[in-house]
Write a protein that holds these residues in place. Sequence first.
Motif, PDB file in Angstrom:
ATOM      1  N   GLU A  32       0.840  -1.208   0.000  1.00 35.55           N
ATOM      2  CA  GLU A  32       0.000   0.000   0.000  1.00 35.55           C
ATOM      3  C   GLU A  32       0.867   1.247   0.000  1.00 35.55           C
ATOM      4  N   ALA A  33       1.998   1.161   0.682  1.00 35.57           N
ATOM      5  CA  ALA A  33       2.893   2.331   0.746  1.00 35.57           C
ATOM      6  C   ALA A  33       3.330   2.724  -0.660  1.00 35.57           C
ATOM      7  N   ALA A  34       3.568   1.729  -1.515  1.00 35.60           N
ATOM      8  CA  ALA A  34       4.021   2.024  -2.882  1.00 35.60           C
ATOM      9  C   ALA A  34       2.916   2.720  -3.664  1.00 35.60           C
ATOM     10  N   ALA A  35       1.683   2.218  -3.521  1.00 37.73           N
ATOM     11  CA  ALA A  35       0.569   2.806  -4.272  1.00 37.73           C
ATOM     12  C   ALA A  35       0.342   4.253  -3.836  1.00 37.73           C
ATOM     13  N   ALA A  36       0.604   4.532  -2.566  1.00 36.40           N
ATOM     14  CA  ALA A  36       0.338   5.876  -2.052  1.00 36.40           C
ATOM     15  C   ALA A  36       1.518   6.824  -2.268  1.00 36.40           C
ATOM     16  N   SER A  37       2.663   6.298  -2.703  1.00 38.67           N
ATOM     17  CA  SER A  37       3.859   7.152  -2.794  1.00 38.67           C
ATOM     18  C   SER A  37       3.808   8.022  -4.047  1.00 38.67           C
ATOM     19  N   THR A  49      11.286   6.285  -5.063  1.00 39.61           N
ATOM     20  CA  THR A  49      12.423   6.856  -4.359  1.00 39.61           C
ATOM     21  C   THR A  49      13.001   5.761  -3.464  1.00 39.61           C
ATOM     22  N   LEU A  50      14.295   5.516  -3.562  1.00 39.63           N
ATOM     23  CA  LEU A  50      14.872   4.346  -2.872  1.00 39.63           C
ATOM     24  C   LEU A  50      14.715   4.427  -1.356  1.00 39.63           C
ATOM     25  N   SER A  51      14.774   5.643  -0.805  1.00 34.37           N
ATOM     26  CA  SER A  51      14.680   5.757   0.662  1.00 34.37           C
ATOM     27  C   SER A  51      13.299   5.347   1.170  1.00 34.37           C
ATOM     28  N   GLN A  52      12.321   5.210   0.244  1.00 33.74           N
ATOM     29  CA  GLN A  52      10.975   4.800   0.675  1.00 33.74           C
ATOM     30  C   GLN A  52      10.745   3.303   0.519  1.00 33.74           C
ATOM     31  N   VAL A  53      11.762   2.599   0.016  1.00 37.31           N
ATOM     32  CA  VAL A  53      11.616   1.145  -0.173  1.00 37.31           C
ATOM     33  C   VAL A  53      12.331   0.451   0.991  1.00 37.31           C
ATOM     34  N   SER A  63      24.049   5.621   2.842  1.00 37.21           N
ATOM     35  CA  SER A  63      25.483   5.832   3.130  1.00 37.21           C
ATOM     36  C   SER A  63      26.355   5.201   2.040  1.00 37.21           C
ATOM     37  N   LEU A  64      25.912   4.042   1.522  1.00 32.59           N
ATOM     38  CA  LEU A  64      26.675   3.378   0.462  1.00 32.59           C
ATOM     39  C   LEU A  64      26.642   4.218  -0.818  1.00 32.59           C
ATOM     40  N   LEU A  65      25.446   4.696  -1.177  1.00 35.25           N
ATOM     41  CA  LEU A  65      25.336   5.500  -2.405  1.00 35.25           C
ATOM     42  C   LEU A  65      26.149   6.784  -2.269  1.00 35.25           C
ATOM     43  N   HIS A  66      26.151   7.323  -1.066  1.00 30.90           N
ATOM     44  CA  HIS A  66      26.898   8.561  -0.812  1.00 30.90           C
ATOM     45  C   HIS A  66      28.397   8.335  -1.041  1.00 30.90           C
ATOM     46  N   SER A  67      28.964   7.282  -0.389  1.00 32.25           N
ATOM     47  CA  SER A  67      30.416   7.095  -0.525  1.00 32.25           C
ATOM     48  C   SER A  67      30.781   6.598  -1.920  1.00 32.25           C
ATOM     49  N   PRO A  86      29.819  16.661  -1.495  1.00 29.28           N
ATOM     50  CA  PRO A  86      28.415  16.232  -1.530  1.00 29.28           C
ATOM     51  C   PRO A  86      27.586  16.854  -0.414  1.00 29.28           C
ATOM     52  N   ILE A  87      26.418  17.312  -0.792  1.00 30.33           N
ATOM     53  CA  ILE A  87      25.501  17.914   0.178  1.00 30.33           C
ATOM     54  C   ILE A  87      24.309  16.974   0.384  1.00 30.33           C
ATOM     55  N   ASP A  88      23.930  16.298  -0.686  1.00 31.70           N
ATOM     56  CA  ASP A  88      22.761  15.411  -0.599  1.00 31.70           C
ATOM     57  C   ASP A  88      22.700  14.594  -1.882  1.00 31.70           C
ATOM     58  N   HIS A  89      21.857  13.569  -1.888  1.00 32.28           N
ATOM     59  CA  HIS A  89      21.577  12.911  -3.159  1.00 32.28           C
ATOM     60  C   HIS A  89      20.128  12.451  -3.173  1.00 32.28           C
ATOM     61  N   HIS A  90      19.618  12.313  -4.380  1.00 35.41           N
ATOM     62  CA  HIS A  90      18.234  11.857  -4.565  1.00 35.41           C
ATOM     63  C   HIS A  90      18.316  10.622  -5.438  1.00 35.41           C
ATOM     64  N   SER A  91      17.864   9.485  -4.908  1.00 30.49           N
ATOM     65  CA  SER A  91      18.026   8.247  -5.675  1.00 30.49           C
ATOM     66  C   SER A  91      16.681   7.568  -5.870  1.00 30.49           C
ATOM     67  N   TYR A  92      16.512   6.990  -7.047  1.00 27.67           N
ATOM     68  CA  TYR A  92      15.223   6.366  -7.374  1.00 27.67           C
ATOM     69  C   TYR A  92      15.409   5.269  -8.409  1.00 27.67           C
ATOM     70  N   ALA A  93      14.389   4.409  -8.491  1.00 30.89           N
ATOM     71  CA  ALA A  93      14.355   3.379  -9.539  1.00 30.89           C
ATOM     72  C   ALA A  93      13.432   3.874 -10.643  1.00 30.89           C
ATOM     73  N   ILE A  94      13.771   3.547 -11.870  1.00 27.83           N
ATOM     74  CA  ILE A  94      12.961   3.964 -13.029  1.00 27.83           C
ATOM     75  C   ILE A  94      12.828   2.766 -13.963  1.00 27.83           C
ATOM     76  N   ARG A  95      11.614   2.599 -14.542  1.00 25.38           N
ATOM     77  CA  ARG A  95      11.395   1.423 -15.405  1.00 25.38           C
ATOM     78  C   ARG A  95      10.773   1.838 -16.741  1.00 25.38           C
ATOM     79  N   TYR A  96      11.183   1.123 -17.790  1.00 19.26           N
ATOM     80  CA  TYR A  96      10.615   1.285 -19.138  1.00 19.26           C
ATOM     81  C   TYR A  96      10.073  -0.071 -19.545  1.00 19.26           C
ATOM     82  N   ARG A  97       8.898  -0.054 -20.174  1.00 20.22           N
ATOM     83  CA  ARG A  97       8.304  -1.324 -20.592  1.00 20.22           C
ATOM     84  C   ARG A  97       7.285  -1.010 -21.683  1.00 20.22           C
ATOM     85  N   VAL A  98       7.189  -1.868 -22.672  1.00 22.25           N
ATOM     86  CA  VAL A  98       6.227  -1.635 -23.751  1.00 22.25           C
ATOM     87  C   VAL A  98       4.830  -1.571 -23.128  1.00 22.25           C
ATOM     88  N   GLY A  99       4.049  -0.552 -23.507  1.00 20.78           N
ATOM     89  CA  GLY A  99       2.718  -0.357 -22.928  1.00 20.78           C
ATOM     90  C   GLY A  99       2.755   0.616 -21.764  1.00 20.78           C
TER      91      GLY A  99
END
Length: 221
Positions: A32-37, A49-53, A63-67, A86-99
């Motif tokens: 449900e968290a994903a549907a509401a994000s 957004t990776l920090s929400q998964v 910390s790993l992505l930062h270093s 570095p001051i901050d980073h914004h990380s996310y997953a992105i998907r492409y798919r036919v349709g």
Amino acid sequence: MRICDGAFALPLFSPSFCRRVCEALERHETTEAAAASTLPNGLTNYGYTLSQVDELQQLLPSSLLHSLTEDLIGCLFDGGKEGYDPIDHHSYAIRYRVGEDTNLKMHQDDSDYTLNVCLRNTGRGGHLVFLEGRHDDTPRVDHQASHSYVHREGWEVLHRGDFWHSVRTLNAGERVNIVVWCLSRPSPSDPADWRRAGFYADLLADLHRVRQRPRGVTQNV
Ligand SMILES: O=C(O)CCC(=O)C(=O)O
Ligand SMILES: [Fe+2]
């Protein structure tokens, strides 16, 4: 491997690690968290957004992505660590798919540097395209040399955020990537940089209220 001046590709994650991250995203998608994000940027209709998964907090902690990004930028770019604080980073997953989303228009990122790691690429097409040079205004697709790169599973591409880039149409299959926008601390001596600091503050606030997921788009990885 140098794709062009300012964009580099390297092998980074093993196939089994890529699979584990994709599986964590698939499990997240059923919650449900994903549907509401909200969506992680203004361009994609699929993304988290990776920090929400939850599961990724163990697998891919901030910390790993930062270093990782700090070290890669230090190694690959002139001025490296001195020029990148570095001051901050914004990380996310992105998907492409036919349709669903099959491409990404030409754009610049709201970042100093961007790390882009391909987790899954079972498709045809979906090449990354970079235009030569850095640009403040509109891309000149007809005049600038373009560099096309087929993103391979487990490989990362690191590029300057202000490079114009796009993703060509994916004709079959699926492509899942992780993108990390790396934001650098402004230089105290550069007034233009302090304007950018305000821009980043606004950007980070905006990212918390970005677009809602479209209704009717299938949300299965
Ligand atoms: O999917 C990709 O390879 C590129 C993604 C991208 O450019 C972005 O999310 O800003
Ligand atoms: Fe981008």
